[in-house]
Design an enzyme around this catalytic site. Structure first.
Site, PDB file in Angstrom:
ATOM      1  N   PRO A  15      22.206  40.422  94.874  1.00  0.00           N
ATOM      2  CA  PRO A  15      23.134  41.422  94.312  1.00  0.00           C
ATOM      3  C   PRO A  15      22.402  42.551  93.615  1.00  0.00           C
ATOM      4  O   PRO A  15      21.470  42.322  92.841  1.00  0.00           O
ATOM      5  CB  PRO A  15      23.972  40.596  93.335  1.00  0.00           C
ATOM      6  CG  PRO A  15      23.995  39.236  93.952  1.00  0.00           C
ATOM      7  CD  PRO A  15      22.636  39.053  94.568  1.00  0.00           C
ATOM      8  N   CYS A  16      22.837  43.767  93.906  1.00  0.00           N
ATOM      9  CA  CYS A  16      22.029  44.931  93.553  1.00  0.00           C
ATOM     10  C   CYS A  16      22.613  45.789  92.457  1.00  0.00           C
ATOM     11  O   CYS A  16      22.066  46.837  92.137  1.00  0.00           O
ATOM     12  CB  CYS A  16      21.826  45.804  94.794  1.00  0.00           C
ATOM     13  SG  CYS A  16      23.380  46.367  95.527  1.00  0.00           S
TER      14      CYS A  16
END
Length: 376
Positions: free
Chosen positions: A81-82
Site C-alpha cells: 500500500p502506497c
C-alpha cells in the site's frame, strides 16, 4: 518445447491486475501459487479468477503464524500500500504503510524466489525508503535493483497512469531486460516512423489507445445496480441516479474536455461555492473525458465526477464500472465480486493488466536467459 510454469506469489494483490498480466491470457507462463490481501472482497475476486490461492489477512500477522506456510516460488510480485508515499500524504513520515515492503521481502526470502517485482507510486523511487529497500535486497543476495517510472499509455492502456516498478534478481543484472520497450506513443510527440529509431520504442510503435477505443462500442447504461442476470460487459454497465442539480451541472458542460472552471463560467449559480473560492488547481475536477485521448488516471471513486475527470465524453453521466474496468485494460471476461463500492475499489486500485503484461515479458526473458545458461 514445453516449459514448466514459473511459480508466482502476489502480495497486496487486490483483484489481481498484476497476476492477470503475468497469466497465459497475455501469453505468459506464470502460475499463481499463493496470494494475500487484507480485503475479503478483493480476495474473493482474486480467487474467482486465479484459483483458491489468496489468503485474507494482515500480512504481518500471517507471517507470524506458525500454521501459515509460504510455498516455494520463482517470483514474488506486489504493490505494498502506497498511501504513505502519496503527495496527498507527504507529511505523514511515520505512516506504518511505508514499511510494508519489509514483510514483502520476508516472503521473498521464505519462498526462495530469485526475482521480485514491486509496484508503487512514482514518489517511492526518490525516497529514503527506496534506498532502504535496495540495501536490504543486496543483503539478501540480489543484484543492484533496477527501477523505472512507467506510463501505462505507452504500453497500450487507454489511460495516462504513471507507476513505479522495481525489479530485483539474484542471478543476473535485471537491467539487461528492464524497462520494457514502449509499444505505443503519444501522437503529439511525432510519428511512429521517427520514434521507431529511438532506443526506448519497439519497431513501428502504435499511437496511444483512446477512450473511444476502450468504451466507444458500449450502449447507454441500464439501471443503477450490478446486473447478475446479464452477461459481460453489460453486467457492470450501470448508471447512477443523479440529483436534479447534478444533472443540470452535467448538461451545462456538454463538450469534451470541459471542467469545473467551465461550469463556473457558464453556470455560476449551480457551481459549488467551494469551487468558486478555489481559483487554482484541480482542472480535472468535474471534467469530461476526451474521446480521442487516453483517460486520466482511474481511481477508486471514478463514479463521482466531483473527484476527477470522470464524466463521459458526451453523455450526461460519470463513467460506469465496466467503462472504468476497460480503461484499466481488464478484459470483459474478468469477474469482479462484491458490492458496487468494493468493485470500484478493486478497479481503481489495480495495476492495469496490459502494463503488468509488459513487466511479465521482461521477467520471462530473465528466467529464460537463466535456463539457457544452465543448459549450456
Amino acid at each position: 518445447m514445453i516449459y514448466n510454469k514459473y511459480k508466482l506469489i502476489d502480495l497486496f494483490c487486490g483483484a489481481g491486475g498484476l497476476s492477470l498480466g503475468f497469466s497465459n491470457l497475455f501469453g505468459h507462463n506464470f502460475e499463481p501459487v499463493w496470494a494475500n490481501d487484507f480485503n475479503q472482497y478483493a480476495a474473493d475476486t482474486y480467487n474467482e479468477n486465479f484459483g483458491k490461492h489468496c489468503i485474507v489477512g494482515d500480512i504481518v500477522d500471517l507471517l507470524n503464524d506458525p500454521e501459515v506456510k509460504i510455498p516455494a516460488a520463482d517470483i514474488v510480485i506486489g504493490g505494498p500500500p502506497c498511501q504513505g508515499f502519496s503527495l496527498l500524504n507527504k507529511n505523514r513520515d511515520g505512516d506504518v504503510r511505508r514499511h510494508l515492503w519489509r514483510p514483502f521481502m520476508e516472503v521473498v526470502e521464505r519462498s526462495g524466489a530469485e526475482i521480485f517485482v514491486m509496484e508503487n507510486v512514482p514518489q517511492l523511487l526518490n525516497s529514503e525508503e527506496y534506498e532502504d529497500i535496495a540495501q536490504h535486497a543486496v543483503k539478501l543476495g540480489f543484484f543492484p535493483l533496477v527501477k523505472a517510472k512507467l506510463c501505462a499509455a505507452d504500453y497500450g492502456v487507454p489511460q495516462v497512469r504513471f507507476r513505479a516498478f522495481i525489479i530485483g534478481c539474484r542471478f543476473t543484472d535485471p537491467g539487461e531486460f528492464f524497462p520494457p520497450l514502449k509499444t505505443h506513443f503519444n501522437p503529439s510527440l511525432g510519428s511512429n516512423l521517427s520514434l521507431s529509431l529511438q532506443a526506448e520504442y519497439v519497431h513501428n510503435p502504435l499511437p496511444w489507445q483512446t477512450v473511444r477505443n476502450a468504451i466507444g462500442d458500449l450502449p447507454k447504461p441500464v439501471g443503477t445496480e450490478i446486473r447478475k442476470n446479464v452477461t459481460p460487459p453489460l453486467d457492470l454497465h450501470f448508471g447512477r441516479t443523479p440529483t436534479e442539480t447534478s444533472l443540470k451541472r452535467y448538461m451545462s458542460i456538454p463538450h469534451e474536455g470541459m471542467n469545473r472552471f467551465d461550469l463556473q463560467r457558464v453556470a455560476p449559480e449551480i457551481t459549488p461555492k467551494c469551487w468558486i473560492k478555489k481559483t487554482s488547481g484541480g482542472t480535472d475536477l468535474f471534467g469530461r473525458l476526451w474521446w480521442d485521448r487516453p483517460s486520466v488516471t482511474i481511481r477508486t471513486e471514478f463514479f463521482k465526477p466531483e473527484k476527477g475527470r470522470y464524466l463521459h465524453p458526451c453523455e450526461h453521466r460519470p463513467i460506469t464500472h465496466r467503462e472504468a474496468a476497460r480503461i484499466q485494460s481488464f478484459p470483459d471476461s474478468f469477474r469482479f465480486l462484491g458490492s458496487k463500492i468494493e468493485i470500484a475499489k478493486q478497479i481503481g486500485n489495480a495495476v492495469p493488466p496490459l502494463l503488468a503484461a509488459q513487466i511479465a515479458g521482461c521477467v520471462e526473458k530473465l528466467l529464460k536467459a537463466r535456463s539457457k545458461e544452465k543448459s549450456a
